[in-house]
Design a protein around this motif. Structure first.
Motif, PDB file in Angstrom:
ATOM      1  N   ARG A  29       0.993  -1.192  -0.028  1.00 22.65           N
ATOM      2  CA  ARG A  29      -0.019  -0.032  -0.028  1.00 22.65           C
ATOM      3  C   ARG A  29       0.918   1.233  -0.002  1.00 22.65           C
ATOM      4  O   ARG A  29       2.006   1.153   0.670  1.00 22.65           O
ATOM      5  CB  ARG A  29      -0.702   0.042   1.235  1.00 22.65           C
ATOM      6  CG  ARG A  29      -1.966   0.992   1.474  1.00 22.65           C
ATOM      7  CD  ARG A  29      -2.741   1.072   2.706  1.00 22.65           C
ATOM      8  NE  ARG A  29      -3.919   1.580   2.596  1.00 22.65           N
ATOM      9  CZ  ARG A  29      -4.104   2.928   2.973  1.00 22.65           C
ATOM     10  NH1 ARG A  29      -2.865   3.947   3.074  1.00 22.65           N
ATOM     11  NH2 ARG A  29      -5.456   3.636   2.696  1.00 22.65           N
ATOM     12  N   TYR A  30       0.332   1.994  -0.764  1.00 21.13           N
ATOM     13  CA  TYR A  30       1.008   3.649  -0.590  1.00 21.13           C
ATOM     14  C   TYR A  30       1.381   3.854   1.009  1.00 21.13           C
ATOM     15  O   TYR A  30       0.699   3.721   1.846  1.00 21.13           O
ATOM     16  CB  TYR A  30      -0.106   4.836  -0.967  1.00 21.13           C
ATOM     17  CG  TYR A  30      -0.111   4.742  -2.635  1.00 21.13           C
ATOM     18  CD1 TYR A  30       1.067   4.661  -3.282  1.00 21.13           C
ATOM     19  CD2 TYR A  30      -1.282   4.703  -3.151  1.00 21.13           C
ATOM     20  CE1 TYR A  30       0.974   4.550  -4.926  1.00 21.13           C
ATOM     21  CE2 TYR A  30      -1.639   4.514  -4.357  1.00 21.13           C
ATOM     22  CZ  TYR A  30      -0.192   4.554  -5.416  1.00 21.13           C
ATOM     23  OH  TYR A  30      -0.712   4.662  -6.651  1.00 21.13           O
ATOM     24  N   GLY A  31       2.660   4.286   1.234  1.00 21.27           N
ATOM     25  CA  GLY A  31       2.958   4.628   2.503  1.00 21.27           C
ATOM     26  C   GLY A  31       3.807   3.472   3.444  1.00 21.27           C
ATOM     27  O   GLY A  31       4.070   3.610   4.404  1.00 21.27           O
ATOM     28  N   GLU A  90       4.321   0.544  -4.926  1.00 18.86           N
ATOM     29  CA  GLU A  90       3.532   0.840  -3.852  1.00 18.86           C
ATOM     30  C   GLU A  90       2.217   1.126  -4.662  1.00 18.86           C
ATOM     31  O   GLU A  90       2.197   1.754  -5.982  1.00 18.86           O
ATOM     32  CB  GLU A  90       3.838   2.038  -3.016  1.00 18.86           C
ATOM     33  CG  GLU A  90       4.899   1.859  -2.093  1.00 18.86           C
ATOM     34  CD  GLU A  90       4.968   3.038  -1.193  1.00 18.86           C
ATOM     35  OE1 GLU A  90       4.373   4.158  -1.228  1.00 18.86           O
ATOM     36  OE2 GLU A  90       6.131   2.854  -0.254  1.00 18.86           O
ATOM     37  N   ALA A  91       0.885   0.687  -4.176  1.00 20.41           N
ATOM     38  CA  ALA A  91      -0.310   0.865  -5.120  1.00 20.41           C
ATOM     39  C   ALA A  91      -1.627   1.352  -4.098  1.00 20.41           C
ATOM     40  O   ALA A  91      -1.124   1.292  -2.823  1.00 20.41           O
ATOM     41  CB  ALA A  91      -0.348  -0.289  -5.764  1.00 20.41           C
ATOM     42  N   SER A  92      -2.609   1.353  -4.641  1.00 28.23           N
ATOM     43  CA  SER A  92      -3.867   1.854  -4.090  1.00 28.23           C
ATOM     44  C   SER A  92      -4.611   0.836  -3.146  1.00 28.23           C
ATOM     45  O   SER A  92      -4.591  -0.314  -3.766  1.00 28.23           O
ATOM     46  CB  SER A  92      -4.741   2.568  -4.843  1.00 28.23           C
ATOM     47  OG  SER A  92      -5.841   2.959  -4.174  1.00 28.23           O
TER      48      SER A  92
END
Length: 445
Positions: free
Chosen positions: A84-86, A98-100
């Motif tokens: 996940r992003y972050g 990283e993705a949504s």
């Protein structure tokens, strides 16, 4: 339900909120990849390549731990994981993308396509280490034949708003994917795949963790259609046609492409609840683990556990105070479908929904505190893990101009607790063993 092995001295804590936070922190620490992953990493191959792949909120941290483990042995590692992003973690040879989450995006689509290429054409001498954790269902987005990213996004949004349980949602999702439901492991054939899981689902069934990309799936397209009918979920025509055709079947038990593979759960909600229980015992508080797989509507769960807490606080039954009631699992929140109500929605997540419902039902019951938070640090769509409930929470809310019941009806748990300064913010924890709930009762009957 777990019965405590020791009887702590009946001394109430001087800072209940701090004790609750210490229990939550212990639960998260117990599921950190650095602690739970190394003992389960397989031996490096004698001749072939060692490829690390993965998907989920904890996958990057898992990859970092795995890479360091093999580097100390002088073993070359390569691969790609999607998180996940972050939630990324620096690696030298395993690529982190990283993705949504919870709704997939194009970054996840491109990363999944690249992951497919990395595991295509492997040999029987190669070993694949698959690092899978919660969140992988959205991150490992690879629409099945005839479907698009828009279709998959519509599926995820509809399922998230439906009130379906995580197992039911993932049943549908793995029948609409080119990678889930065992398909990723099948692509790795004839290499040997060792799957290492951090569980975020009630029951810890591997097929439900990230929709089971590396394990066989006994469910069918007919089961997916029945789930959609049960919750009256409307999906794009292309999706329904794909399911009705039967062409979207997943990899079934006994498939020769999965022969010789292993699957190990390295961290699960139960162990995290036990870690929290140890913190309570050390503070002289009796812990009771109600279960690590509680499911159902978050609002209803809050009302039910409020009754249990009130009975304990007032009558010393079924538990004697001081005590803490611990539970895990994954509740659900059913959102309104009509446009007017949907337009009035607040900012929420299932943990703060549960906690606000608990608070409304307790109605400022003396001597009862609670904390509910997601162990990945994100409840709903926001980087807020959850919140803490105090006996005076409702009093402070009214003083701030908030109507607790109205906030609950609008699913505005984050707005409510943030306004009175009771949010729990951790940042990405880089692990994920689902929801953590603790109700601390210090009142004496």
């Amino acid at each position: 339900m777990h019965t405590p092995t020791t009887t702590p001295s009946p001394v109430p804590p001087t800072n209940p909120a701090a004790l609750l936070r210490a229990m939550f922190d212990a639960a998260v620490a117990a599921a950190q990849p650095a602690r739970c992953l190394p003992p389960h990493l397989p031996a490096a191959p004698a001749k072939g390549r060692l490829i690390v792949i993965g998907a989920g909120k904890a996958s990057a941290e898992m990859a970092q731990v795995a890479e360091a483990h093999y580097r100390r042995q002088g073993v070359a590692v390569e691969g790609l994981v999607i998180t996940r992003y972050g939630h990324g973690a620096p690696c030298e040879h395993v690529e982190i993308v990283e993705a949504s989450h919870p709704v997939p995006d194009n970054a996840g689509l491109v990363a999944a396509q690249r992951l497919r290429k990395r595991v295509t054409g492997l040999s029987a001498d190669d070993v694949v280490v698959a690092l899978i954790s919660g969140g992988g269902s959205a991150l490992l987005v690879a629409p099945d034949e005839g479907l698009t990213l828009d279709d998959k996004q519509a599926v995820h949004r509809a399922l998230l708003a439906s009130g379906a349980g995580i197992g039911e949602m993932n049943l549908v999702r793995r029948h609409l994917s080119a990678l889930k439901g065992g398909r990723l492991a099948a692509l790795c054939h004839p290499a040997t795949v060792h799957t290492l899981l951090i569980s975020d689902v009630p029951g810890d069934d591997p097929i439900d963790i990230a929709s089971g990309p590396t394990v066989a799936d006994p469910t069918t397209c007919a089961d997916a259609l029945a789930t959609l009918a049960r919750y009256r979920i409307a999906l794009p025509d292309a999706v329904m046609a794909r399911l009705r055709s039967g062409a979207a079947e997943s990899v079934k038990p006994g498939d020769v492409r999965l022969a010789g593979h292993t699957c190990t759960t390295v961290a699960a909600p139960r162990a995290s609840l036990e870690a929290a229980a140890e913190v309570a015992r050390a503070a002289g508080i009796t812990p009771w683990v109600l279960g690590d797989d509680l499911e159902g509507e978050a609002r209803a769960m809050g009302t039910t556990l409020a009754g249990l807490a009130r009975q304990t606080a007032r009558h010393g039954h079924p538990f004697a105070a001081p005590c803490v009631l611990l539970s895990g699992g994954e509740s659900t929140v059913t959102l309104p479908t009509d446009a007017a109500a949907a337009a009035n929605l607040g900012r929420g997540g299932r943990n703060v929904e549960f906690l606000l419902s608990l608070g409304v039902a307790l109605n400022s019951e003396p001597g009862v505190w609670a904390l509910a938070a997601d162990t990945d640090g994100i409840d709903g769509l926001e980087p807020i893990a959850g919140a803490v409930l105090h006996p005076d929470t409702l009093v402070r809310a009214w003083a701030a101009g908030l109507n607790p019941r109205t906030c609950l009806d609008r699913h505005d748990g984050h707005g409510f607790f943030q306004a009175i300064g009771d949010s729990v913010v951790t940042g990405p924890t880089l692990t994920n063993v689902n929801d953590f709930r603790a109700i601390l009762i210090t009142a004496r009957p």
